[in-house]
Structures are given as C-alpha cells and as structure tokens.
Design a protein around this motif. Structure first.
Motif, PDB file in Angstrom:
ATOM      1  N   LYS A   1      -6.210   7.461  -1.008  1.00  0.00           N
ATOM      2  CA  LYS A   1      -5.792   6.644   0.141  1.00  0.00           C
ATOM      3  C   LYS A   1      -4.303   6.305   0.063  1.00  0.00           C
ATOM      4  CE  LYS A   1     -10.321   4.580   1.093  1.00  0.00           C
ATOM      5  NZ  LYS A   1     -11.119   3.325   1.122  1.00  0.00           N
ATOM      6  N   ASP A   2      -3.823   6.026  -1.148  1.00  0.00           N
ATOM      7  CA  ASP A   2      -2.406   5.725  -1.336  1.00  0.00           C
ATOM      8  C   ASP A   2      -1.545   6.945  -1.009  1.00  0.00           C
ATOM      9  OD1 ASP A   2      -0.175   4.042  -2.391  1.00  0.00           O
ATOM     10  OD2 ASP A   2      -0.100   5.608  -3.928  1.00  0.00           O
ATOM     11  N   TYR A   3      -2.006   8.127  -1.423  1.00  0.00           N
ATOM     12  CA  TYR A   3      -1.265   9.361  -1.151  1.00  0.00           C
ATOM     13  C   TYR A   3      -1.239   9.661   0.343  1.00  0.00           C
ATOM     14  CZ  TYR A   3       0.360  14.173  -1.644  1.00  0.00           C
ATOM     15  OH  TYR A   3       1.087  15.334  -1.556  1.00  0.00           O
ATOM     16  N   GLU A   4      -2.368   9.464   1.010  1.00  0.00           N
ATOM     17  CA  GLU A   4      -2.445   9.708   2.460  1.00  0.00           C
ATOM     18  C   GLU A   4      -1.577   8.717   3.225  1.00  0.00           C
ATOM     19  OE1 GLU A   4      -6.925  11.660   2.805  1.00  0.00           O
ATOM     20  OE2 GLU A   4      -6.696   9.498   2.958  1.00  0.00           O
ATOM     21  N   ARG A   5      -1.479   7.476   2.736  1.00  0.00           N
ATOM     22  CA  ARG A   5      -0.608   6.484   3.377  1.00  0.00           C
ATOM     23  C   ARG A   5       0.848   6.930   3.312  1.00  0.00           C
ATOM     24  NH1 ARG A   5       2.709   3.025   1.377  1.00  0.00           N
ATOM     25  NH2 ARG A   5       1.912   3.278  -0.750  1.00  0.00           N
ATOM     26  N   GLN A   6       1.260   7.411   2.147  1.00  0.00           N
ATOM     27  CA  GLN A   6       2.643   7.862   2.002  1.00  0.00           C
ATOM     28  C   GLN A   6       2.909   9.130   2.817  1.00  0.00           C
ATOM     29  OE1 GLN A   6       4.411   7.564  -2.054  1.00  0.00           O
ATOM     30  NE2 GLN A   6       2.442   6.685  -2.686  1.00  0.00           N
ATOM     31  N   GLN A   7       1.874   9.979   2.955  1.00  0.00           N
ATOM     32  CA  GLN A   7       1.999  11.163   3.812  1.00  0.00           C
ATOM     33  C   GLN A   7       2.324  10.755   5.247  1.00  0.00           C
ATOM     34  OE1 GLN A   7      -1.726  13.394   3.134  1.00  0.00           O
ATOM     35  NE2 GLN A   7      -0.459  15.212   3.013  1.00  0.00           N
ATOM     36  N   LYS A   8       1.566   9.784   5.750  1.00  0.00           N
ATOM     37  CA  LYS A   8       1.768   9.330   7.127  1.00  0.00           C
ATOM     38  C   LYS A   8       3.145   8.705   7.319  1.00  0.00           C
ATOM     39  CE  LYS A   8      -3.127   8.505   8.125  1.00  0.00           C
ATOM     40  NZ  LYS A   8      -4.160   7.476   8.426  1.00  0.00           N
ATOM     41  N   GLU A   9       3.637   8.055   6.261  1.00  0.00           N
ATOM     42  CA  GLU A   9       4.952   7.426   6.346  1.00  0.00           C
ATOM     43  C   GLU A   9       6.087   8.445   6.231  1.00  0.00           C
ATOM     44  OE1 GLU A   9       4.925   4.532   3.252  1.00  0.00           O
ATOM     45  OE2 GLU A   9       3.567   3.163   4.314  1.00  0.00           O
ATOM     46  N   GLY A  10       5.744   9.677   5.841  1.00  0.00           N
ATOM     47  CA  GLY A  10       6.737  10.746   5.749  1.00  0.00           C
ATOM     48  C   GLY A  10       7.735  10.573   4.633  1.00  0.00           C
ATOM     49  N   VAL A  11       7.295  10.040   3.487  1.00  0.00           N
ATOM     50  CA  VAL A  11       8.210   9.822   2.366  1.00  0.00           C
ATOM     51  C   VAL A  11       8.688  11.163   1.809  1.00  0.00           C
ATOM     52  CG1 VAL A  11       7.068   7.656   1.744  1.00  0.00           C
ATOM     53  CG2 VAL A  11       6.349   9.773   0.645  1.00  0.00           C
ATOM     54  N   GLU A  12       9.903  11.167   1.288  1.00  0.00           N
ATOM     55  CA  GLU A  12      10.447  12.384   0.687  1.00  0.00           C
ATOM     56  C   GLU A  12       9.994  12.534  -0.767  1.00  0.00           C
ATOM     57  OE1 GLU A  12      14.633  12.707   1.094  1.00  0.00           O
ATOM     58  OE2 GLU A  12      14.616  12.545   3.286  1.00  0.00           O
ATOM     59  N   LYS A  13       9.828  11.410  -1.447  1.00  0.00           N
ATOM     60  CA  LYS A  13       9.391  11.430  -2.834  1.00  0.00           C
ATOM     61  C   LYS A  13       8.247  10.441  -3.005  1.00  0.00           C
ATOM     62  CE  LYS A  13      11.212  11.446  -7.548  1.00  0.00           C
ATOM     63  NZ  LYS A  13      12.425  11.302  -8.376  1.00  0.00           N
ATOM     64  N   TYR A  14       7.130  10.951  -3.505  1.00  0.00           N
ATOM     65  CA  TYR A  14       5.949  10.109  -3.654  1.00  0.00           C
ATOM     66  C   TYR A  14       6.064   9.242  -4.905  1.00  0.00           C
ATOM     67  CZ  TYR A  14       3.639  12.875  -0.054  1.00  0.00           C
ATOM     68  OH  TYR A  14       3.315  13.481   1.130  1.00  0.00           O
ATOM     69  N   THR A  15       5.442   8.073  -4.849  1.00  0.00           N
ATOM     70  CA  THR A  15       5.389   7.169  -6.002  1.00  0.00           C
ATOM     71  C   THR A  15       3.944   6.744  -6.218  1.00  0.00           C
ATOM     72  OG1 THR A  15       5.792   5.240  -4.576  1.00  0.00           O
ATOM     73  CG2 THR A  15       7.712   6.284  -5.614  1.00  0.00           C
ATOM     74  N   PHE A  16       3.660   6.290  -7.433  1.00  0.00           N
ATOM     75  CA  PHE A  16       2.312   5.821  -7.748  1.00  0.00           C
ATOM     76  C   PHE A  16       2.411   4.554  -8.580  1.00  0.00           C
ATOM     77  CE2 PHE A  16      -1.510   5.917 -10.558  1.00  0.00           C
ATOM     78  CZ  PHE A  16      -2.457   5.712  -9.554  1.00  0.00           C
ATOM     79  N   ASP A  17       1.912   3.457  -8.020  1.00  0.00           N
ATOM     80  CA  ASP A  17       1.941   2.161  -8.706  1.00  0.00           C
ATOM     81  C   ASP A  17       0.504   1.694  -8.928  1.00  0.00           C
ATOM     82  OD1 ASP A  17       2.270  -0.388  -9.634  1.00  0.00           O
ATOM     83  OD2 ASP A  17       3.680  -1.029  -8.104  1.00  0.00           O
ATOM     84  N   PRO A  18      -0.074   1.992 -10.088  1.00  0.00           N
ATOM     85  CA  PRO A  18      -1.475   1.643 -10.325  1.00  0.00           C
ATOM     86  C   PRO A  18      -1.745   0.138 -10.272  1.00  0.00           C
ATOM     87  CG  PRO A  18      -0.413   2.350 -12.355  1.00  0.00           C
ATOM     88  CD  PRO A  18       0.537   2.650 -11.249  1.00  0.00           C
TER      89      PRO A  18
ATOM     90  N   PHE B   1       0.538   5.150 -18.708  1.00  0.00           N
ATOM     91  CA  PHE B   1       1.614   6.127 -18.541  1.00  0.00           C
ATOM     92  C   PHE B   1       2.416   5.828 -17.283  1.00  0.00           C
ATOM     93  CE2 PHE B   1       3.103   9.917 -16.321  1.00  0.00           C
ATOM     94  CZ  PHE B   1       3.938  10.491 -17.275  1.00  0.00           C
ATOM     95  N   TRP B   2       1.728   5.594 -16.166  1.00  0.00           N
ATOM     96  CA  TRP B   2       2.408   5.373 -14.888  1.00  0.00           C
ATOM     97  C   TRP B   2       3.095   4.013 -14.831  1.00  0.00           C
ATOM     98  CZ3 TRP B   2       3.076   9.368 -11.736  1.00  0.00           C
ATOM     99  CH2 TRP B   2       2.246  10.484 -11.907  1.00  0.00           C
ATOM    100  N   VAL B   3       2.505   3.013 -15.487  1.00  0.00           N
ATOM    101  CA  VAL B   3       3.155   1.696 -15.565  1.00  0.00           C
ATOM    102  C   VAL B   3       4.467   1.814 -16.316  1.00  0.00           C
ATOM    103  CG1 VAL B   3       2.953  -0.634 -16.514  1.00  0.00           C
ATOM    104  CG2 VAL B   3       0.977   0.419 -15.398  1.00  0.00           C
ATOM    105  N   LYS B   4       4.446   2.540 -17.432  1.00  0.00           N
ATOM    106  CA  LYS B   4       5.656   2.713 -18.231  1.00  0.00           C
ATOM    107  C   LYS B   4       6.707   3.511 -17.473  1.00  0.00           C
ATOM    108  CE  LYS B   4       7.272   4.630 -22.642  1.00  0.00           C
ATOM    109  NZ  LYS B   4       6.890   5.379 -23.875  1.00  0.00           N
TER     110      LYS B   4
END
Length: 494
Positions: free
Chosen positions: A459-476, A486-489
């Motif tokens: 769902k987070d990835y699809e949200r960023q897709q709709k927003e048209g971001v150039e670089k995806y991020t992941f904040d668990p 790993f992702w927090v660090k």
C-alpha cells in the motif's frame, strides 16, 4: 531406503499440504487484490531498474539467482513426471500453482527485504530472519534454518545432478560400466558427476557475487534457447494446439488418472518447479539493492511466471504435442501408453524423446545441454540458500568450518545424485521441498495475521506510485512495522 523415503513423502505430501499451497496462494491473491495481475507492467519495469552495490546485487541479478533456483530439472523432468503420473490435467494445476503462487512469492520476498540484515558486508535475509523478527519465535526460525540447510544442502542437489547424469547417458551413451562401492555405474555418469562437481567447486568458493554474475548470463540465455526450440516444435504442429489445450483442461477435472492424482502431481511438481511458498526465493530477494521492499517482491512474483508459464509450459506442450509420454496407473499398468514402458517418467527422457522425434539427432543432446545449465545453476542457488541459513545460525553460535563443511556436503550430494537412481533422488528431493513448504507457508500466514507487513509495504509503494515520486522511500516505523532494523538504520544515515 526407497521405502523409508516413500513413507516420509506420504506424510509430508498429504492432501493437507497440497491444499495449503493452493489456499495460501488464493488467500494472498485476494488480499493483495491480485497483485500478480495489477502490477505486471511494473514488474517488467523493475527488472532492469536497479544496480548492484558493494553490499548487494541488482534486482535483475537477484531475479537470475532466484530463477536459477526455480528453473531447473523440475521444468524438464518434473513436468514429465507430473504428466506421467498425473495425466495431462496435471499441467493445469501447475499453471494454477504458478498464478496463485505469484502472490505468495510477492509476500515472502517482500518480507525478506523488510527484515534483511547486513552481515560481513553482504545483505542477508530469508524466512529464518523474518520468522524471528516478525513472529518473535526464534526457535521456529532455527527449525526452518536447519531444515533448509539439510534440504538444499543435502537432499535437493542430488535431484538436479541426477537428471544431468541421466540426460547425458541417454544422449551420448553409457560407455563402459565401472564397478564401484555403490555398485556398477556407467562411465558417462561418473565422468559427468566429476565435471559438475569440479565446476561447482570453482564457483561456490568464489562467493555470492560470482554466483550472481554467472547466473545472470547463463539463465536468461538458456531459458530463451529452450523456449525457442519449443516454439519451433509447436509451430510445426500448430494444428494440434487447440486439442492439447482441450486435453489439459478436460483431464484436470476428469478421472483419467484420478482428479486427486492430477491435482496432487500438478501441485507437487508445480511447487518443486516454481518454489512459490517453499521459502527459497526470499533468500535471493533479500540480497537485492532496492529503494523499497515491495519492488523486489514484485520482481520475484514475475519469476514464478517465467518459470512455470513459460519454461514448464514449453516442456508440457513439447511432450503432449508429440505424444511422447505414458500415464501410469496402478502397479505396472498404464492408463495411456504412447512410448516404450521402460522410458522413465521421473527423468528427462520424455522431453528428450519429444524433441528428438521432431529434430532427429538434435533433441537428446540439446535437452542434455539445457538440463546441465538449468540444473547446475539451481545447485548454485541451493548453495547460496544454505549458506544464508548457515550465516543466520552463526549470528548466535559460531561454529568454525561450518561453511566449508556445507560446501563439501553439497558437492558430495551432487556427485552421489548424479550416479544413483532417479526414484530415490526425486523422493529425497520431495522430502526437502515438503518440509520447507510446510514451515514457510505456516510462518508467513501467522506473520500476516500478526502484523501484515507485506501488505502495508504494498500500500505504501502504491501510494508513492500515485504521487509520482522519482525516488521511493520506505519508513517502517511510520507504517507501524517493528524490527525492520536495516531500513531504520538506513533512514537514520540519510
């Protein structure tokens, strides 16, 4: 030994596991709103978008390593066995396992990315890691890790090398028989086993980077060549294609070999071939360098399509369109007999016979060559998976020489499998596959009900897709996903 293996398989591959594999795939397909269909275009785009780093491999390399595990003897000898014991309808159930299993592959591979770690300068992850971190059950993770080391380090390599040995012997002759401690063995099998083990040693002692670079070249090339040959055979018999489709669909729900036999063999060989739910694919997925965990989940879902819908279907159509198969009934009886009874279903012989009937003088050597590359790269993937689970154990207990012992055991299993009978090799392989499938599917189902991390990531990835971001991020932490250290660090460093 054969009786013991058959008894174990009777328990492990009960109808419960067969329906668990199909049920889990349907369950995850519905919950992800059939991610394997909706994001097919995105899967294709992601294949070539990532790049390798000092610590991780690219998405395409991870796909190649994963495919090297999926595309193996199951695509040639496994499909033949499914048809030989389950009838043409077993092919339909292999398709179903692939379609539904693509959603399972997304879930398990995304979990592997979410909970991966950096160990000794490499990314590591897989079911043992996400079972410990998402379920909080370290004992269960240890059971999976040990079972996986035994399965892919000892039981499964022999299946791959057995098909190589049988194919070479059928294509080029057995040569002289040599008396050994294991009985009389043909010179062709001993020579084949020796060559395979020598090349295997050179690559596995070179580490994951050497494995990734080897598979990213060999796997796509060999798969494409194999599919091209299949297309030639199908094109030469194009008028038969509608009848073959009709045979597959009709036999899937009629008692030619028994509906249970068609489903059972289709699911068993489907899971063995594409490995969705088995828990092998997530190990390579975790090693990929990506911006967001969902990206590698989508790439790994695509690999299931490549394995079953392309390569397995190519084998099935070659066998069925040329009639190069038998269907075994009870005991020594045949429900369908088109070729000599002594041609074993649990071997590449059906496929070699099919290609040889259309391309005389080419079929047997070509299938032997294809099987060598398919099966050899699968053994490489098995080593990487086993090594990752050894690394997981070493996080808690450091046993000197454990990785070296694994390499020796895998090479010994490979040599042994190349010279032994097909039934024993396949039986031991089925035990390994079944154990991993039970442990992994139950694990990801429990994780889903506890936290749904893979669904949150999607769902987070699809949200960023709709927003048209150039670089995806992941904040668990923002998504309420715990223990994704790993992702927090990584976010803190940025």
């Amino acid at each position: 030994m054969q009786d013991l293996v058959n008894t174990l398989n009777g328990f492990i591959w009960s109808p419960a596991l067969i329906y668990l594999c199909l049920g889990a795939g349907l369950f995850f397909s519905i919950l992800t709103r059939f991610v394997q269909v909706r994001h097919f275009g995105e899967m294709w785009r992601l294949l070539f978008s990532g790049k390798e780093s000092d610590k991780g491999i690219s998405s395409f390399q991870a796909l190649a390593v994963s495919l090297s595990g999926r595309v193996g003897t199951g695509n040639i000898a496994g499909v033949a066995a499914a048809i030989g014991f389950g009838g043409p309808g077993a092919v339909f159930w292999m398709w179903m396992v692939a379609f539904l299993g693509a959603a399972t592959a997304y879930i398990e591979s995304t979990l592997a990315q979410i909970y991966k770690e950096e160990q000794e300068g490499q990314y590591r992850g897989g079911p043992a890691y996400y079972i410990e971190k998402a379920m909080g059950q370290k004992w269960y993770a240890w059971i999976f890790a040990i079972s996986t080391i035994v399965a892919v380090g000892v039981l499964l390599p022999g299946v791959q090398s057995n098909s190589i040995g049988n194919a070479v012997e059928l294509a080029f002759g057995s040569g002289a028989m040599i008396d050994t401690a294991m009985g009389e063995i043909s010179f062709a099998k001993i020579l084949t086993a020796t060559v395979v083990v020598m090349v295997l040693a050179f690559i596995i002692f070179g580490g994951v980077k050497r494995i990734a670079h080897f598979t990213q070249f060999v796997v796509p090339f060999m798969a494409l060549a194999y599919i091209v040959i299949a297309c030639v055979i199908i094109a030469l018999n194009i008028s038969e294609v509608p009848a073959i489709f009709g045979m597959i669909l009709n036999d899937a729900f009629t008692p030619m070999a028994g509906v249970g036999a068609a489903i059972g063999w289709g699911v068993k060989r489907g899971v063995y071939s594409n490995e969705a739910g088995q828990g092998t694919g997530p190990h390579a997925a975790a090693a990929a360098e990506v911006q967001h965990p969902a990206q590698q989940g989508l790439v790994q879902a695509f690999s299931v399509y490549v394995d079953t819908l392309f390569v397995c279907s190519a084998t099935a159509f070659m066998i069925l369109i040329t009639g190069a198969y038998n269907v075994h009934g009870v005991g020594d009886a045949f429900l369908v007999q088109n070729i000599a009874a002594e041609i074993a279903a649990n071997s590449p012989a059906y496929t070699q016979t099919a290609v040889e009937s259309v391309l005389p003088g080419v079929g047997k050597p070509f299938v032997a060559l294809a099987l060598f590359f398919f099966s050899f790269t699968t053994i490489l993937a098995y080593y990487y998976i086993a090594e990752t689970n050894v690394a997981y154990i070493k996080r808690t207990i450091h046993v000197p020489g454990l990785t070296f012992a694994l390499k020796i055991a895998l090479m010994a299993s490979t040599f042994y499998g190349a010279v032994k009978t097909a039934d024993l090799a396949w039986g031991m392989g089925d035990v390994g596959v079944g154990l991993m499938a039970w442990l992994n599917i139950i694990g990801i189902l429990i994780i889903f009900f506890m936290a749904r991390p893979a669904i949150k990531a999607l769902k987070d990835y699809e949200r960023q897709q709709k927003e048209g971001v150039e670089k995806y991020t992941f904040d668990p932490e923002n998504l309420g996903i715990k223990n994704a250290d790993f992702w927090v660090k990584r976010n803190a460093e940025k």
